[in-house]
Design a protein around this motif. Structure first.
Motif, short mmCIF file in Angstrom:
data_model
loop_
_atom_site.label_atom_id
_atom_site.label_comp_id
_atom_site.label_asym_id
_atom_site.label_seq_id
_atom_site.Cartn_x
_atom_site.Cartn_y
_atom_site.Cartn_z
N UNK A 1 0.61 -1.32 -0.05
CA UNK A 1 0.01 0.06 -0.16
C UNK A 1 1.09 1.25 -0.19
N UNK A 2 0.84 2.09 -0.83
CA UNK A 2 1.37 3.35 -1.05
C UNK A 2 0.73 4.37 -0.05
N UNK A 3 -0.17 4.32 0.63
CA UNK A 3 -0.90 5.07 1.36
C UNK A 3 -0.09 6.18 2.18
N UNK A 4 1.07 5.53 3.05
CA UNK A 4 1.98 6.58 3.74
C UNK A 4 2.60 7.69 2.84
N UNK A 5 3.00 7.03 1.79
CA UNK A 5 3.67 8.10 0.70
C UNK A 5 2.87 9.05 0.19
N UNK A 6 1.59 8.67 -0.01
CA UNK A 6 0.64 9.29 -0.58
C UNK A 6 0.29 10.69 0.26
N UNK A 7 0.33 10.62 1.34
CA UNK A 7 -0.03 11.42 2.37
C UNK A 7 1.00 12.17 2.72
N UNK A 8 2.30 12.05 2.46
CA UNK A 8 3.56 12.77 2.74
C UNK A 8 4.31 12.07 4.05
N UNK A 9 3.84 10.95 4.41
CA UNK A 9 4.51 10.23 5.60
C UNK A 9 5.47 9.21 5.00
N UNK A 10 6.75 9.01 5.88
CA UNK A 10 7.90 8.16 5.54
C UNK A 10 7.13 6.67 5.28
N UNK A 11 7.63 5.83 4.48
CA UNK A 11 7.35 4.61 4.22
C UNK A 11 7.15 3.72 5.45
N UNK A 12 5.87 3.08 5.62
CA UNK A 12 5.79 2.31 6.71
C UNK A 12 6.01 0.98 6.70
N UNK A 13 6.54 0.30 7.64
CA UNK A 13 7.25 -1.08 7.66
C UNK A 13 5.84 -1.89 7.67
N UNK A 14 4.80 -1.44 7.74
CA UNK A 14 3.71 -2.22 7.81
C UNK A 14 2.86 -2.17 6.30
N UNK A 15 3.50 -1.39 5.37
CA UNK A 15 2.75 -1.20 4.20
C UNK A 15 2.63 -2.48 3.37
N UNK A 16 3.30 -3.65 3.65
CA UNK A 16 2.91 -4.75 2.88
C UNK A 16 2.02 -5.79 3.62
N UNK A 17 1.04 -6.20 3.04
CA UNK A 17 -0.03 -7.08 3.57
C UNK A 17 0.15 -8.46 2.91
N UNK A 18 0.28 -9.43 3.62
CA UNK A 18 0.36 -10.80 3.05
C UNK A 18 -0.90 -11.42 3.03
N UNK A 19 -1.69 -11.89 2.12
CA UNK A 19 -3.06 -12.46 2.18
C UNK A 19 -3.25 -13.94 1.64
N UNK A 20 -4.06 -14.45 1.93
CA UNK A 20 -4.26 -15.83 1.53
C UNK A 20 -4.65 -15.56 -0.08
N UNK A 21 -4.38 -16.57 -0.84
CA UNK A 21 -4.92 -16.66 -2.25
C UNK A 21 -5.22 -17.90 -2.74
N UNK A 22 -6.58 -18.14 -2.95
CA UNK A 22 -6.96 -19.43 -3.41
C UNK A 22 -6.95 -19.51 -4.95
N UNK A 23 -6.38 -20.49 -5.25
CA UNK A 23 -6.46 -20.92 -6.62
C UNK A 23 -7.51 -21.82 -7.27
N UNK A 24 -8.52 -21.95 -6.35
CA UNK A 24 -9.56 -22.56 -6.58
C UNK A 24 -10.39 -21.77 -7.68
N UNK A 25 -11.09 -22.55 -8.82
CA UNK A 25 -11.91 -21.88 -9.56
C UNK A 25 -13.14 -21.55 -8.90
N UNK A 26 -13.87 -20.38 -9.22
CA UNK A 26 -15.07 -19.86 -8.39
C UNK A 26 -16.29 -20.63 -9.36
N UNK A 27 -16.32 -21.82 -9.45
CA UNK A 27 -17.46 -22.49 -10.28
C UNK A 27 -18.73 -22.33 -9.36
#
Length: 103
Positions: free
Chosen positions: A77-103
């Motif tokens: 997320x570039x949110x911190x940089x967008x509002x003029x704050x220094x880059x945040x150590x928490x700017x990266x989120x790891x999320x589960x990603x399902x490879x299952x087709x949504x039939x």
């Protein structure tokens, strides 16, 4: 780990066991995919450039039928940089990603 360029046509033409498929999510519907296969890791290429995906469903469609043991999505997320704050150590989120087709 050895850095490798994984060509999309090679991955689909031969049986490959993917230990980890990581989707990197960027702004404006841009996704890049990095694979870990055994001792190698690297971006998925189409020709001489990294393969650019435009949706999570496109990724599922392209890799359908492959032996993928685990998958995840990383979103920076570039949110911190967008509002003029220094880059945040928490700017990266790891999320589960399902490879299952949504039939």
């Amino acid at each position: 780990m050895q850095q490798t360029k994984f060509c999309i046509k090679d991955i689909k033409s031969q049986p490959t066991r993917v230990d980890m498929l990581t989707v990197y999510s960027y702004e404006m519907n841009v996704y890049l995919v990095k694979l870990s296969v055994g001792d190698s890791t690297g971006w998925v290429y189409e020709g001489n450039s990294p393969k650019r995906f435009t949706s999570s469903q496109q990724i599922r469609d392209v890799f359908e039928g492959l032996n993928i043991l685990a998958s995840q999505m990383l979103h920076e997320s570039p949110y911190d940089e967008m509002i003029g704050n220094p880059a945040s150590a928490q700017s990266t989120s790891t999320l589960p990603f399902s490879m299952k087709q949504p039939y």
